[in-house]
Design a protein around this motif. Structure first.
Motif, PDB file in Angstrom:
ATOM      1  N   THR A  87      17.023  -2.000  -4.185  1.00 37.88           N
ATOM      2  CA  THR A  87      16.005  -1.944  -3.131  1.00 37.88           C
ATOM      3  C   THR A  87      14.667  -1.443  -3.682  1.00 37.88           C
ATOM      4  N   PRO A  88      14.080  -2.125  -4.678  1.00 36.41           N
ATOM      5  CA  PRO A  88      12.788  -1.672  -5.202  1.00 36.41           C
ATOM      6  C   PRO A  88      11.673  -1.944  -4.199  1.00 36.41           C
ATOM      7  N   ALA A  89      10.617  -1.148  -4.283  1.00 34.59           N
ATOM      8  CA  ALA A  89       9.496  -1.298  -3.352  1.00 34.59           C
ATOM      9  C   ALA A  89       8.189  -0.999  -4.080  1.00 34.59           C
ATOM     10  N   SER A  90       7.140  -1.670  -3.660  1.00 33.50           N
ATOM     11  CA  SER A  90       5.814  -1.453  -4.243  1.00 33.50           C
ATOM     12  C   SER A  90       5.245  -0.127  -3.760  1.00 33.50           C
ATOM     13  N   LEU A  91       4.675   0.639  -4.686  1.00 35.42           N
ATOM     14  CA  LEU A  91       4.070   1.919  -4.323  1.00 35.42           C
ATOM     15  C   LEU A  91       2.548   1.865  -4.407  1.00 35.42           C
ATOM     16  N   TYR A  92       2.037   1.224  -5.464  1.00 34.14           N
ATOM     17  CA  TYR A  92       0.587   1.148  -5.649  1.00 34.14           C
ATOM     18  C   TYR A  92       0.270  -0.243  -6.186  1.00 34.14           C
ATOM     19  N   THR A  93      -0.545  -1.004  -5.427  1.00 29.67           N
ATOM     20  CA  THR A  93      -0.813  -2.399  -5.771  1.00 29.67           C
ATOM     21  C   THR A  93      -2.029  -2.572  -6.666  1.00 29.67           C
ATOM     22  N   GLY A  94      -2.735  -1.509  -6.962  1.00 30.05           N
ATOM     23  CA  GLY A  94      -3.861  -1.611  -7.871  1.00 30.05           C
ATOM     24  C   GLY A  94      -3.400  -1.954  -9.282  1.00 30.05           C
ATOM     25  N   SER A  95      -4.270  -2.568 -10.067  1.00 30.90           N
ATOM     26  CA  SER A  95      -3.921  -2.977 -11.422  1.00 30.90           C
ATOM     27  C   SER A  95      -3.985  -1.786 -12.375  1.00 30.90           C
ATOM     28  N   ILE A  96      -2.885  -1.541 -13.062  1.00 36.47           N
ATOM     29  CA  ILE A  96      -2.835  -0.466 -14.052  1.00 36.47           C
ATOM     30  C   ILE A  96      -2.213  -1.000 -15.340  1.00 36.47           C
ATOM     31  N   ASN A  97      -2.502  -0.345 -16.426  1.00 34.33           N
ATOM     32  CA  ASN A  97      -2.013  -0.791 -17.732  1.00 34.33           C
ATOM     33  C   ASN A  97      -0.825   0.000 -18.246  1.00 34.33           C
ATOM     34  N   ALA A  98      -0.723   1.273 -17.837  1.00 33.66           N
ATOM     35  CA  ALA A  98       0.356   2.113 -18.372  1.00 33.66           C
ATOM     36  C   ALA A  98       0.769   3.153 -17.341  1.00 33.66           C
ATOM     37  N   LEU A  99       2.074   3.437 -17.323  1.00 36.01           N
ATOM     38  CA  LEU A  99       2.624   4.514 -16.501  1.00 36.01           C
ATOM     39  C   LEU A  99       3.045   5.637 -17.441  1.00 36.01           C
ATOM     40  N   HIS A 100       2.744   6.878 -17.063  1.00 39.02           N
ATOM     41  CA  HIS A 100       2.986   8.016 -17.956  1.00 39.02           C
ATOM     42  C   HIS A 100       3.958   9.045 -17.393  1.00 39.02           C
ATOM     43  N   GLY A 101       4.575   8.729 -16.263  1.00 36.38           N
ATOM     44  CA  GLY A 101       5.607   9.608 -15.746  1.00 36.38           C
ATOM     45  C   GLY A 101       5.210  10.356 -14.496  1.00 36.38           C
ATOM     46  N   TRP A 102       6.123  11.242 -14.075  1.00 39.95           N
ATOM     47  CA  TRP A 102       5.946  12.039 -12.862  1.00 39.95           C
ATOM     48  C   TRP A 102       5.280  13.370 -13.199  1.00 39.95           C
ATOM     49  N   VAL A 103       4.293  13.749 -12.398  1.00 38.43           N
ATOM     50  CA  VAL A 103       3.655  15.061 -12.529  1.00 38.43           C
ATOM     51  C   VAL A 103       4.488  16.103 -11.798  1.00 38.43           C
ATOM     52  N   ASP A 104       4.938  15.762 -10.606  1.00 37.29           N
ATOM     53  CA  ASP A 104       5.895  16.567  -9.843  1.00 37.29           C
ATOM     54  C   ASP A 104       6.735  15.601  -9.011  1.00 37.29           C
ATOM     55  N   THR A 105       7.504  16.095  -8.072  1.00 35.69           N
ATOM     56  CA  THR A 105       8.413  15.220  -7.321  1.00 35.69           C
ATOM     57  C   THR A 105       7.688  14.254  -6.401  1.00 35.69           C
ATOM     58  N   HIS A 106       6.373  14.433  -6.194  1.00 34.95           N
ATOM     59  CA  HIS A 106       5.633  13.564  -5.277  1.00 34.95           C
ATOM     60  C   HIS A 106       4.391  12.942  -5.909  1.00 34.95           C
ATOM     61  N   LEU A 107       4.244  13.046  -7.224  1.00 30.89           N
ATOM     62  CA  LEU A 107       2.998  12.608  -7.861  1.00 30.89           C
ATOM     63  C   LEU A 107       3.284  11.956  -9.206  1.00 30.89           C
ATOM     64  N   LEU A 108       2.603  10.811  -9.458  1.00 31.80           N
ATOM     65  CA  LEU A 108       2.753  10.086 -10.711  1.00 31.80           C
ATOM     66  C   LEU A 108       1.403   9.962 -11.415  1.00 31.80           C
TER      67      LEU A 108
END
Length: 459
Positions: free
Chosen positions: A297-318
């Motif tokens: 059940t994957p879902a879109s969280l942020y539709t803006g264009s990004i180049n890299a994901l660097h992980g979670w800052v806390d349980t509610h922030l990426l």
């Protein structure tokens, strides 16, 4: 008759000489007559009191908001500490004395970035505002990057090594010579659950003394915080961007595909309950998530264009980036903060899609960045002997930037340990082989750790 006249003449001459001499003597002995002044006489100036060249030593200065402490040793300021940040080693310089003998200004060089730090110390009652304790000194630290830090200071001889008289220190006595430690960092924990890619290109998961092969090949390794589950990306086609996110279970030793498509860079949330990843949609990379218990059940969280994901800052922030900015994205899909990457990288490093940024586990203000040196006077284009990659720390609040890796290394893929004081990173040797190195967050004790790459940590 003539004889009597001569005698009388000589007697008169002698008498005249005696009278003249007597007048001259009286004139010489008489005190000089001066005019009485109209005002009282100027008092005599007392000689200036000698000024001591000594200054207080063996002190601990500290303050709050923000919290900090600084040690003043035998030669002057030695080290500045702030909770959640690496210690700053200081090189003592000159000390200025106030004429009152009750105040001093210490100068010291920040040995990492080279700026001058000034410490003003005054012997006067001081309170830290947190307790009823009265301290002996008032202290103010001025650092070009950290700003002004205010607090108090006390004598703290127990924090410093015992001062040994020269007569007691026998250089020929090997028993008295203690080896200089490689680092001043203490209390760190050796990781017990890790994953990496070995020299054969295979994915290895290690928990304690047990090592298992998780897959024949893969990229973007992410180990759960309990060290029992590994996510990685398997490329399904060499010609098309088709891939799969695979979950490997350490206890069962079995892998299974969670989803297929154009997906990369999966990250466990801090509670291991969710997974965030990049998904290619409409010819751009978007941020998606799925529950760890329901990957179907994957879902879109942020539709803006990004180049890299660097992980979670806390349980509610990426944390994610494009080639211009770093974005802090809430689990509701809204941006909470945007920082230009050029502010983070400075002129020394260039911005690439392959760079990695990791947030310190205990301090979200402290970033660990892996990037290539920029072209130009400081980069590889003008100096072919300069390594291509480097690791540096960046503080968002103060904008302090500190390079961690030695200049002779070409470094990449840096990761924090769970205790936040160790950094593990890949070093590419001139021969083409690569290994994982470890360095402490103050840049000390860099050494080869394991003959592997893409090292990630669970516990």
């Amino acid at each position: 008759m003539l004889l009597r006249a001569r005698s009388l003449f000589f007697a008169l001459v002698v008498l005249v000489v005696l009278v003249a001499s007597s007048g001259s003597l009286a004139s010489a002995q008489a005190p000089a007559t001066t005019k009485k002044p109209n005002s009282s006489p100027t008092p005599a100036v007392a000689p200036s009191s000698p000024q001591s060249k000594h200054f207080p030593i063996l002190l601990l200065a500290s303050g709050n908001n923000p919290a900090w402490n600084l040690r003043i040793g035998q030669k002057g300021p030695e080290r500045l500490d702030r909770p959640g940040y690496p210690p700053i080693a200081l090189e003592p310089a000159e000390v200025e004395h106030d004429p009152s003998g009750q105040a001093w200004t210490y100068h010291a060089k920040d040995t990492v970035v080279g700026v001058t730090t000034t410490i003003h110390l005054a012997r006067e009652a001081c309170s830290d505002g947190m307790s009823t304790t009265k301290f002996t000194f008032n202290a103010v630290v001025e650092h070009p990057q950290l700003g002004t830090l205010k607090g108090c200071a006390r004598i703290a001889a127990e924090l410093f090594p015992r001062i040994v008289n020269q007569s007691e220190d026998n250089p020929d006595d090997a028993a008295k010579k203690k080896p200089i430690p490689e680092t001043t960092i203490t209390g760190f924990k050796v990781p017990t659950a890790v994953a990496y890619i070995n020299a054969a290109g295979k994915i290895v998961v290690s928990r304690g003394a047990v090592k298992k092969i998780a897959g024949p090949a893969g990229t973007d390794l992410a180990l759960s915080h309990d060290g029992k589950k590994l996510l990685y990306v398997r490329t399904d086609s060499k010609s098309a961007p088709e891939s799969a996110i695979v979950l490997y279970d350490f206890d069962s030793g079995r892998p299974r595909d969670l989803l297929h498509g154009s997906a990369r860079q999966p990250f466990w949330s801090l509670d291991d309950a969710r997974v965030a990843y990049l998904n290619s949609q409409d010819q751009k990379w978007q941020l998606w998530t799925f529950p760890a218990a329901a990957p179907e059940t994957p879902a879109s969280l942020y539709t803006g264009s990004i180049n890299a994901l660097h992980g979670w800052v806390d349980t509610h922030l990426l944390l994610a980036t494009d080639l211009q900015n770093a974005y802090w994205i809430g689990d509701d899909g809204k941006l909470t903060q945007t920082v230009p990457l050029r502010d983070i990288y400075g002129p020394t490093f260039e911005i690439r899609e392959s760079d990695t940024i990791r947030v310190n586990p205990g301090n979200p203000d402290l970033l660990l960045v892996s990037a290539n040196y920029a072209a130009g006077p400081l980069g590889t284009a003008s100096n072919p002997n300069r390594p291509a990659g480097g690791i540096f720390l960046y503080e968002l609040r103060t904008k302090r930037r500190v390079v961690l890796t030695p200049p002779e290394q070409s470094a990449s893929h840096a990761e924090w340990s769970r205790d936040g004081v160790q950094v593990f990173y890949t070093v590419r040797a001139a021969s083409g082989t690569s290994s994982t190195y470890r360095v402490f967050w103050d840049g000390s004790a860099s050494k080869r750790y394991v003959p592997a790459t893409d090292f990630v940590i669970g516990q």
